[in-house]
Design a protein around this motif. Structure first.
Motif, PDB file in Angstrom:
ATOM      1  N   SER A 116       0.806  -1.225   0.000  1.00  0.00           N
ATOM      2  CA  SER A 116       0.000   0.000   0.000  1.00  0.00           C
ATOM      3  C   SER A 116       0.838   1.274   0.000  1.00  0.00           C
ATOM      4  N   LYS A 160      -4.658 -11.419  -5.217  1.00  0.00           N
ATOM      5  CA  LYS A 160      -5.845 -10.901  -4.538  1.00  0.00           C
ATOM      6  C   LYS A 160      -6.032  -9.412  -4.798  1.00  0.00           C
ATOM      7  N   GLN A 161      -4.940  -8.674  -4.880  1.00  0.00           N
ATOM      8  CA  GLN A 161      -5.027  -7.225  -5.033  1.00  0.00           C
ATOM      9  C   GLN A 161      -5.106  -6.785  -6.487  1.00  0.00           C
ATOM     10  N   ARG A 162      -4.931  -7.745  -7.405  1.00  0.00           N
ATOM     11  CA  ARG A 162      -4.980  -7.382  -8.823  1.00  0.00           C
ATOM     12  C   ARG A 162      -6.335  -6.772  -9.160  1.00  0.00           C
ATOM     13  N   GLN A 197      -7.728  -4.318  -7.716  1.00  0.00           N
ATOM     14  CA  GLN A 197      -8.280  -3.583  -6.587  1.00  0.00           C
ATOM     15  C   GLN A 197      -7.483  -2.325  -6.286  1.00  0.00           C
ATOM     16  N   GLN A 198      -6.165  -2.382  -6.534  1.00  0.00           N
ATOM     17  CA  GLN A 198      -5.310  -1.223  -6.302  1.00  0.00           C
ATOM     18  C   GLN A 198      -4.099  -1.329  -7.212  1.00  0.00           C
TER      19      GLN A 198
END
Length: 375
Positions: free
Chosen positions: A221, A246-248, A250-251
């Motif tokens: 982050s 998982k973060q692909r 999303q951010q």
């Protein structure tokens, strides 16, 4: 001879019940003993220092007993060693037909072959194919640490390109402490370490440009890295790839995608603690996930634009080349051996138990080393 004896598997790391130092262990013999698994032509060394590694703890736990377990109990653990040659191999030439470049009395460093065991005693049988002389100026403890983790770090660093921005998860451990140094040799321009002790990571000899404490900070982050992502992420602890997945979407990712030259390198499965009771079980842990990820991050249109190129860096060559390279870099002052401040540990029952506890904690700062003899 005096040596460590392990009398049974200890999946709960209860070393008090299985691990002792004994004074009447039979000394290995080049001429009469059956060579350890994978040894073509062993030689005998007087042991100076032994470096522990995750494989030592895993073998003792029984998690890979069918493949890496001892032929019988009790057995002597420990796989990576610095020692003095006592008896040369029976054959005077190596597998390439070359005369051995060392002799009786030489100080050498050797890594284990197939099974990490047999080294934590006053004498040990080593494979001459995966060892080399220790240069002047490199300590016994340092040589053991280098042949154990420095070699792995040098192999990983070969994937680094000039100007790369590199993020290393697990930067404070045995491999990580040497890798922070090694990536600079191939031209890394910016190195960030994630570990438990950021101050150590930014100090010499690791000299990271920046460091994060994973217990308090979320590397994924950090806005600075989202705006200017890394070229390479190196995972030495396990679990980083599932987080990237998982973060692909999303951010913003902190690592470039494959089609922009981004790479993901790892030496461990998603869960660093695993069981491999058969070859099929190990293939499911290591080979199949790695092959699938390597494939779809190289040819999948969506994956190439959203994920870095996946590479599983595993396996050391069955030759002394990487040992020679690593020891030479240390002799030139380009890589400094890193040993946990708690050690080196003495060859006593409590000393060895403490060493294994630290290694099993997965939080050593550098290598865990047991000193067997001064000289």
């Amino acid at each position: 001879m005096r040596a460590v004896q392990c009398k049974d598997y200890t999946p709960t790391n209860s070393y008090e019940s299985v691990l002792t130092v004994q004074d009447s262990v039979p000394t290995p013999n080049v001429h009469t003993d059956t060579p350890p698994a994978g040894f073509r032509n062993p030689m005998l060394v007087r042991v100076l220092s032994v470096a522990l590694a995750p494989g030592d703890v895993r073998a003792m736990s029984g998690a890979t007993r069918e493949l890496q377990g001892p032929p019988s109990f009790p057995y002597t653990p420990g796989g990576d060693v610095c020692g003095v040659v006592v008896t040369m191999p029976g054959e005077m030439k190596n597998k390439k037909g070359e005369t051995w470049k060392f002799d009786v009395g030489d100080r050498i460093a050797a890594r284990f072959v197939n099974k990490p065991m047999g080294m934590l005693g006053e004498y040990a049988l080593v494979s001459p194919d995966v060892c080399d002389k220790v240069p002047e100026g490199v300590s016994n403890d340092g040589a053991a640490a280098l042949v154990s983790s420095g070699t792995v770090a040098v192999i990983i660093s070969d994937y680094i390109r000039q100007g790369d921005r590199v993020l290393i998860f697990g930067a404070g451990g045995g491999v990580g402490s040497h890798l922070c140094q090694a990536v600079r040799l191939n031209g890394a321009s910016y190195v960030v370490g994630v570990g438990k002790d950021p101050e150590r990571l930014t100090s010499k000899p690791l000299s990271c440009d920046k460091a994060l404490n994973y217990m308090h900070d979320d590397a994924y982050s950090v806005e600075e890295w989202q705006n200017k992502p890394f070229d390479v992420v190196i995972d030495l602890v396990g679990g980083v790839w599932p987080t990237l997945l998982k973060q692909r979407g999303q951010q913003q990712s902190i690592v470039k995608p494959s089609n922009q030259g981004g790479r993901y390198l790892t030496t461990t499965p998603d869960k660093a603690i695993f069981e491999g009771r058969s070859m099929w079980a190990l293939l499911k842990v290591f080979l199949f996930p790695a092959l699938w990820r390597a494939t779809y991050t190289r040819i999948g249109l969506f994956s190439r634009s959203s994920l870095p190129k996946y590479s599983y860096v595993i396996g050391l060559p069955g030759s002394s080349e990487i040992v020679t390279r690593t020891l030479s870099l240390a002799a030139e002052g380009k890589i400094v051996p890193c040993i946990d401040d708690s050690g080196p540990f003495p060859l006593t029952t409590e000393g060895v138990r403490d060493a294994f506890r630290l290694q099993a904690s997965r939080h050593p700062k550098g290598k865990v080393v047991v000193k067997v003899s001064e000289k």
